[in-house]
Structure formats: structure tokens, C-alpha cells
Write a protein that holds these residues in place. Sequence first.
Motif, short mmCIF file in Angstrom:
data_model
loop_
_atom_site.label_atom_id
_atom_site.label_comp_id
_atom_site.label_asym_id
_atom_site.label_seq_id
_atom_site.Cartn_x
_atom_site.Cartn_y
_atom_site.Cartn_z
N LEU A 17 10.17 -13.21 -1.33
CA LEU A 17 9.57 -12.90 -0.03
C LEU A 17 9.48 -11.40 0.21
O LEU A 17 10.36 -10.64 -0.17
CB LEU A 17 10.40 -13.52 1.10
N GLU A 18 8.37 -10.99 0.81
CA GLU A 18 8.23 -9.62 1.29
C GLU A 18 8.16 -9.72 2.80
O GLU A 18 7.26 -10.36 3.34
CB GLU A 18 6.94 -9.01 0.75
N VAL A 19 9.13 -9.10 3.46
CA VAL A 19 9.17 -9.17 4.92
C VAL A 19 8.86 -7.80 5.52
O VAL A 19 9.43 -6.79 5.10
CB VAL A 19 10.56 -9.65 5.41
N MET A 160 9.71 -1.55 8.09
CA MET A 160 10.49 -1.61 6.86
C MET A 160 9.89 -2.76 6.07
O MET A 160 9.74 -3.86 6.61
CB MET A 160 11.95 -1.94 7.14
N GLU A 161 9.52 -2.52 4.83
CA GLU A 161 9.13 -3.65 4.00
C GLU A 161 10.33 -3.99 3.13
O GLU A 161 10.81 -3.16 2.36
CB GLU A 161 7.90 -3.34 3.13
N ILE A 162 10.78 -5.20 3.26
CA ILE A 162 11.98 -5.64 2.54
C ILE A 162 11.56 -6.67 1.50
O ILE A 162 11.03 -7.73 1.84
CB ILE A 162 13.01 -6.23 3.52
N CYS A 220 1.10 -16.82 -6.61
CA CYS A 220 0.15 -16.50 -5.56
C CYS A 220 0.94 -15.91 -4.41
O CYS A 220 2.12 -16.22 -4.23
CB CYS A 220 -0.56 -17.77 -5.08
N GLU A 221 0.30 -15.07 -3.63
CA GLU A 221 0.96 -14.46 -2.49
C GLU A 221 0.28 -14.96 -1.22
O GLU A 221 -0.93 -14.81 -1.06
CB GLU A 221 0.85 -12.94 -2.60
N ILE A 222 1.06 -15.56 -0.33
CA ILE A 222 0.50 -16.04 0.94
C ILE A 222 0.87 -15.00 2.00
O ILE A 222 2.04 -14.74 2.26
CB ILE A 222 1.07 -17.42 1.32
N SER A 271 -8.74 -11.96 -4.76
CA SER A 271 -7.93 -11.93 -5.97
C SER A 271 -6.91 -10.82 -5.78
O SER A 271 -7.12 -9.89 -5.02
CB SER A 271 -8.79 -11.66 -7.20
N LYS A 272 -5.80 -10.97 -6.42
CA LYS A 272 -4.66 -10.08 -6.22
C LYS A 272 -5.01 -8.64 -6.57
O LYS A 272 -5.52 -8.35 -7.64
CB LYS A 272 -3.49 -10.58 -7.07
N GLU A 273 -4.73 -7.75 -5.61
CA GLU A 273 -4.95 -6.33 -5.90
C GLU A 273 -3.73 -5.79 -6.65
O GLU A 273 -2.63 -6.30 -6.52
CB GLU A 273 -5.21 -5.55 -4.62
MG MG Z 1 3.26 -7.11 -2.23
#
Ligand code: MG
Length: 484
Positions: A17-19, A160-162, A220-222, A271-273
Amino acid sequence: MYYVQGQTGEWEVVIGLEVHAQIISDSKLFSGASASFGAGPNESVSFIDAGFPGMLPVINEKCIEQAVKTGLGLKAQINLRSVFDRKNYFYADLPSGYQISQFKHPIVGKGEISLDLENGETRVIGITRLHLEQDAGKSLHDQSADDTFIDLNRAGVALMEIVSEPDMRSPEEAGAYVKKLRAIMRYLGTCDGNMDEGSMRCDVNLSVRKRGVKELGTRCEIKNVNSIKFVQQAIEYEAQRQVEVLEGGGKLVQETRLWDTGKGVTRSMRSKENAHDYRYFPDPDLLPLVLEASMVEKIKAELPELPDEKKNRFITEYGLKPYDALVLVAEKATADFFEKAAKGGDAKLTANWVTTELFGALNKLGKSIEESPVSEEMLKELVGLISDRTLSGRLAKDVFEDMLSSNKTAKAIVEEKGLKQVSDSGAIEKIIDEVLAANADKVAEYKSGKDKLFGFFVGQVMKAMGGKANPTMLNELLKNKLGK
Ligand code: MG
Ligand code: ADP
């Protein structure tokens, strides 16, 4: 363990997870404009937030302290030297054409969060990093049929990106992770964690692999999932979707997807960057951020007690069951309420009342513990009346109901309604004698072995005494009388 059952066997789900957590601070990361939620459109925007040429960013020291504090709360490495980079992309709500972020050298490195799961197990999830970055503005598509409006109040607000390691294996673990991270930040006062106001948002990275396989699958990233329930639903859906693609002989492409709340599905967005798409480079307007070790030490020394430590203290200091302690520390407000109410009284009984009666009542009323109509002091008094045997548990529940609606104290209600429990053995004995005399046939049945009738006698005596007999005494006296 959680596996998705496919046509060809069991699949393991891998989640990272990226929060994005908005920092609690009066002003933005690089400007003096207000960072608070709810101002009118474009009321909290300085020249730098609006991307005017020639403006220079000045770092907000408070935001740095908040990031360090959060890092320490995640038991993470604090990097004394970190670098701000420009992440370049074009979007209408990003007037400068880049977001100031941290890429290669984040302010916080590896850490961990431990999760308490439903089955009582603990799972440790790795934290990869925490970095500081600016939020973007907001495009409003629903204000007019023909136009899109831009609100820059959020532009430049400190985030903050965690980022977690891909250590989670089920929707439950992902939910527990978000909850625990939120609790830690709320305890620290670094992020309010209000997902519905967007101050905490979650990107879910997910891949699947056949049970037993070591290599990670294509993920995949949601993006931007905004509630814990949606995080869990998106995981269930996406895992199933990936399994079906793979079992159908298809290939997964690494891509960014959206969670469609209405339909309950994930949809492809782009598509994923990759990092190079953003042409990251160190922001020439900003020097590397160098922290004094003494500053970090000072923040460390002043850290408040965090949920794990509080839970352990509740177990040792008050003798609570681990599960009760866990429930009480999940929100700081609940833990504080409990401690105030329990002070000097029966802590276990207080814990019971908070987690059952009070939670139940608040749930029904749709209120948070901060809005509880029964205050800490009021609950303390009520529990005190149970401890000193003025009230039986049964009567206390009635009094509590009354307290909820009338806002009166327990003592006032007991006084008013004459609810005092009867602990006078003579008075109880007298009623027992009457009940046994009136039910001689049942007494005979009881003596010949029908033990269940004991409850019947208790009930009859209680009824005759309007529920006020001290239950322990009643039991003792009745046993003596019946000679068993
Ligand atoms: Mg990311
Ligand atoms: P990016 O910067 O492109 O978003 P990262 O390497 O920083 O990529 O990873 C982002 C998130 O994806 C992290 O939380 C990480 O744990 C998770 N992740 C990486 N690989 C996988 C995978 N194969 N399956 C599930 N999650 C993954």
C-alpha cells in the motif's frame, strides 16, 4: 491464510500500500497559505501554490518535524540528509507543471508496523519509506455542464507518502494496516486520518501468484481508494479478476486502475507510468534538507505513548484481557476515556462497560466517544455503584439507559427511583421463605434432583423484590435454604 480459489488451484494475493497522509500543520509545505479544510474555493492560495514564475519555495519546519515524528512512530530510519525533487507532469490542477516531492533520498527510510489480527495473531508489515511531497489542486467537474473549475486550496498542502513493502496477504491485513497506520498518526497528531475529507488516501498495489510460488507476479495499482471498506472490496475484486485473466491464458499488464464505487469493480485508467516518465531531478530552488541529530533526538524523547505500548500497559497495569486492551487503544479518544473513567476504580469492570454498554449505546446513537452523552465521570460513578454493591449489574443497565436519555448522574437516578440494591440478608431471606413456601411442589422436585429449578427460584425472588436483591447474596442464601 487467505487464498483465492481458482479453476487450477489456490492463488496467493500480494498487496503493498501507498498511503498519502495530509500533515497536520497550519500552513502548506512551502508557502504560508492556510492548509485547513473547508475554506471557500481558492481562498487559501499563495503565489507559489498558483505556480507564479519567480516565486521561491521556503520549507515549513513544522512539516519536517511531523514527518520525523511519524517516521519514529513507524520505528523507521530517519535520514538526516534528504533531497527534494521535481516530479514533472502536466495537469490543469498543477499550475507549476511539477510537484515537489522526494525521490531517491526520502526523509524516512525502512520501518515497520505490527498488526493485530482477528484471530489474535500479530503480523509485522515492513515500511519501505516515507517521503514529503506537495499535494495538487482539485479539478471540479460537477459544478457546470460545460466547464471544469480549478480549486487550488489543496495545491501545496504537505503530504507524507508512506510506502509499504508487498507484505500483506489478504483484505483483512490491508484493512488492519490502514487502521493501524491511521491510529499511529492520530496518536502522534501528525495526520487526522479523515478519509472522507481526503486527508488520507490509499493506492493499492496488488498481484497474485500460485500458492507456493516465490516470484512476485505482475501488479496493478488501484489509485485513490478513499475508505477502508473500499480498500478491502477493491482487493477482493481485483484479486479475482487477475486470477481469471491468468487462468484464461491471458497476461497481465502493469497498469493503473480505478475503483468504481458504484459498480464495485476496478477499471483500467492508464498503463503504468515509470519514474523516468516524470523526469525527476533535484529541485534547483531547494537545498538538500539536513537535519540535526539533536532535533531528531528531541522529537524522539517527546513521543507520546503509541497504541502498542498503551495496549501492553493496559494489560499489565489494569489486568485487562489482551482483546479488551486492543479494542480500547484502537482510538486514542477511547483509550483516554477509559483511563479517566477507570482511575481509582475497578478497571476491568470499567473496560467491560466501555466496550459493551457504552459502545453499543454510541453505535445506536450514531455518536463518537467524544460526543458521548455519558461522560467519563458519569461512567466512573456508575461503575462505583456496582463495585460498592449499591447496584446489581442488571439495575446498573437500567440506570445507564436512563443516563443516556436524561443526562442525569447515576446517583441522582438511584435516589429518584429508589433503585438501591437490597443487600440486607434478613430482607432477602424473608422473601426467599415466602417464595419457597408458595412453591412447595417445586422445592420437592428440586430436592429430588431437578437442579434447573434453582434459576426459577432466583427469578421468583428477584421478581418479588423488583429486581433489587443483591444477586450474589440471593444465590448464597438460596443455596443455604435449599440445603444443596
Ligand atoms: Mg506509486
Ligand atoms: P512505484 O514507485 O512505481 O509506485 P514501488 O516500487 O515504489 O513502485 O512500489 C509501489 C508499491 O507497490 C509498494 O507498496 C510495493 O510494496 C508494491 N509492490 C511492488 N511490487 C509488487 C507486486 N509484485 N505485487 C504487489 N505489490 C507490489
